[in-house]
Design an enzyme around this catalytic site. Sequence first.
Site, PDB file in Angstrom:
ATOM      1  N   CYS A  32       3.894  -1.314  -3.915  1.00 24.50           N
ATOM      2  CA  CYS A  32       3.608  -1.800  -5.273  1.00 24.50           C
ATOM      3  C   CYS A  32       4.048  -0.734  -6.291  1.00 24.50           C
ATOM      4  CB  CYS A  32       2.107  -2.057  -5.397  1.00 24.50           C
ATOM      5  SG  CYS A  32       1.647  -2.519  -7.077  1.00 24.50           S
ATOM      6  N   HIS A  65       0.815  -1.228   0.000  1.00 27.65           N
ATOM      7  CA  HIS A  65       0.000   0.000   0.000  1.00 27.65           C
ATOM      8  C   HIS A  65       0.841   1.267   0.000  1.00 27.65           C
ATOM      9  CE1 HIS A  65      -3.618  -2.135   0.683  1.00 27.65           C
ATOM     10  NE2 HIS A  65      -3.461  -2.384   1.951  1.00 27.65           N
ATOM     11  N   SER A 123     -10.076  -5.872   4.010  1.00 28.85           N
ATOM     12  CA  SER A 123      -9.547  -5.675   2.658  1.00 28.85           C
ATOM     13  C   SER A 123     -10.515  -4.865   1.808  1.00 28.85           C
ATOM     14  CB  SER A 123      -9.298  -7.051   2.018  1.00 28.85           C
ATOM     15  OG  SER A 123      -9.303  -6.942   0.619  1.00 28.85           O
ATOM     16  N   SER A 124     -10.046  -3.704   1.377  1.00 25.85           N
ATOM     17  CA  SER A 124     -10.888  -2.797   0.602  1.00 25.85           C
ATOM     18  C   SER A 124     -11.330  -3.446  -0.714  1.00 25.85           C
ATOM     19  CB  SER A 124     -10.079  -1.525   0.344  1.00 25.85           C
ATOM     20  OG  SER A 124     -10.573  -0.827  -0.719  1.00 25.85           O
ATOM     21  N   GLU A 174      -3.352   3.133   1.807  1.00 28.57           N
ATOM     22  CA  GLU A 174      -2.804   3.590   0.512  1.00 28.57           C
ATOM     23  C   GLU A 174      -3.135   5.065   0.287  1.00 28.57           C
ATOM     24  OE1 GLU A 174      -3.987   1.475  -3.192  1.00 28.57           O
ATOM     25  OE2 GLU A 174      -3.977   3.491  -4.060  1.00 28.57           O
ATOM     26  N   HIS A 206      -8.026   4.624   4.305  1.00 26.60           N
ATOM     27  CA  HIS A 206      -7.257   3.500   3.759  1.00 26.60           C
ATOM     28  C   HIS A 206      -5.763   3.868   3.732  1.00 26.60           C
ATOM     29  CE1 HIS A 206      -5.737   0.464   1.017  1.00 26.60           C
ATOM     30  NE2 HIS A 206      -6.821  -0.229   1.308  1.00 26.60           N
TER      31      HIS A 206
HETATM   32  S1  SF4 Z   1      -4.161  -4.189  -6.431  1.00 32.43           S
HETATM   33 FE1  SF4 Z   1      -2.840  -3.411  -8.056  1.00 32.43          FE
HETATM   34  S2  SF4 Z   1      -1.941  -1.594  -7.158  1.00 32.43           S
HETATM   35 FE2  SF4 Z   1      -2.743  -2.757  -5.442  1.00 32.43          FE
HETATM   36  S3  SF4 Z   1      -1.036  -3.994  -4.765  1.00 32.43           S
HETATM   37 FE3  SF4 Z   1      -2.179  -5.214  -6.254  1.00 32.43          FE
HETATM   38  S4  SF4 Z   1      -1.129  -4.859  -8.231  1.00 32.43           S
HETATM   39 FE4  SF4 Z   1      -0.510  -3.237  -6.813  1.00 32.43          FE
END
Ligand code: SF4
Length: 295
Positions: free
Chosen positions: A98, A76, A233-234, A128, A126
């Site tokens: 990520c 995140h 978990s969103s 992120e 959240h």
């Molecule tokens: S959902 Fe997409 S942005 Fe989020 S961790 Fe997974 S790959 Fe990365």
Amino acid sequence: MEVILGRTSGFCGGVRNAIVKTKEEAEKSNDIIYCLGDLVHNPIVLNDLKRMGVQVIEKLEGIPNPKGKLVIIRAHGVKKEIYEEAKQLEIKIKDLTCPKVLAIHEFVDKYSGENSFIFLIGEKKHPEVIGTASFCGNNSVVIENEEELQDAIDIFNNKSKENKNMNLIVVAQTTFNLEKFEEFEKIIKDKIDKNIEVIVNNTICNATRIRQEETEKIAKEVDGMVIIGGRKSSNTNKLYQISLENCKNVVMVENAQELKENLDNFKMCKKIGIMAGASTPEESIEEIVNIVKNM
Ligand code: SF4
């Protein structure tokens, strides 16, 4: 029982990378390693990591004798200040943010000056979004719903009257609902002066988009739907919402035991769809598929 398992169920690239690399670090290390916040929103994965010596902390300052300690930054991402704080405390960082989230940080950072205003669309609480917001600078606002969007447009319209060079930047949390984002984009374009430059960067992750689309498709075909994933978990919660909109009979479970407690819901079903969030381990998915198939 006929079962349709979503092809896109389970770990996304960012989560898989974070788990694999954290386990590698834990295997190499003789010391405790720390993770800023839960690595993923899934209790099964978290218990596994705990057994391997990964300790979750909420703040760097909570680490005893921090010098030289290893801290994992999860997929995140974190607030901008954390990197500086870690440097000062001489903490080693393993940054597993990520790459898609890092790209948003870089993008908003570039526009964080006085001539831009940023709309960050996502859930305020959240992790992120909290991280990304810290890269946006003062001219920015996080927007969760249409009401807040309207307020944000008013704020921007006032600011842009004071600064004629101001443009508007729009980005989203990687797991935001695509349909909603497109609705917001339309409202923004309708309500902002046509002479103002509006740069919309759809930062919703492809993995999320494809998973949401597949969930919708499956939910329309089946008479029962099981969503597997952590309650925090969103992205799993969004799959649940999408399923509810398209299927009458939906349950969200964290593990096989919870499904067993809800099996009565599916008594009359002939075809059941299964989809799992981005932080759900394969073993959980397999276990649940077997239970449903054997009903
Ligand atoms: S959902 Fe997409 S942005 Fe989020 S961790 Fe997974 S790959 Fe990365």
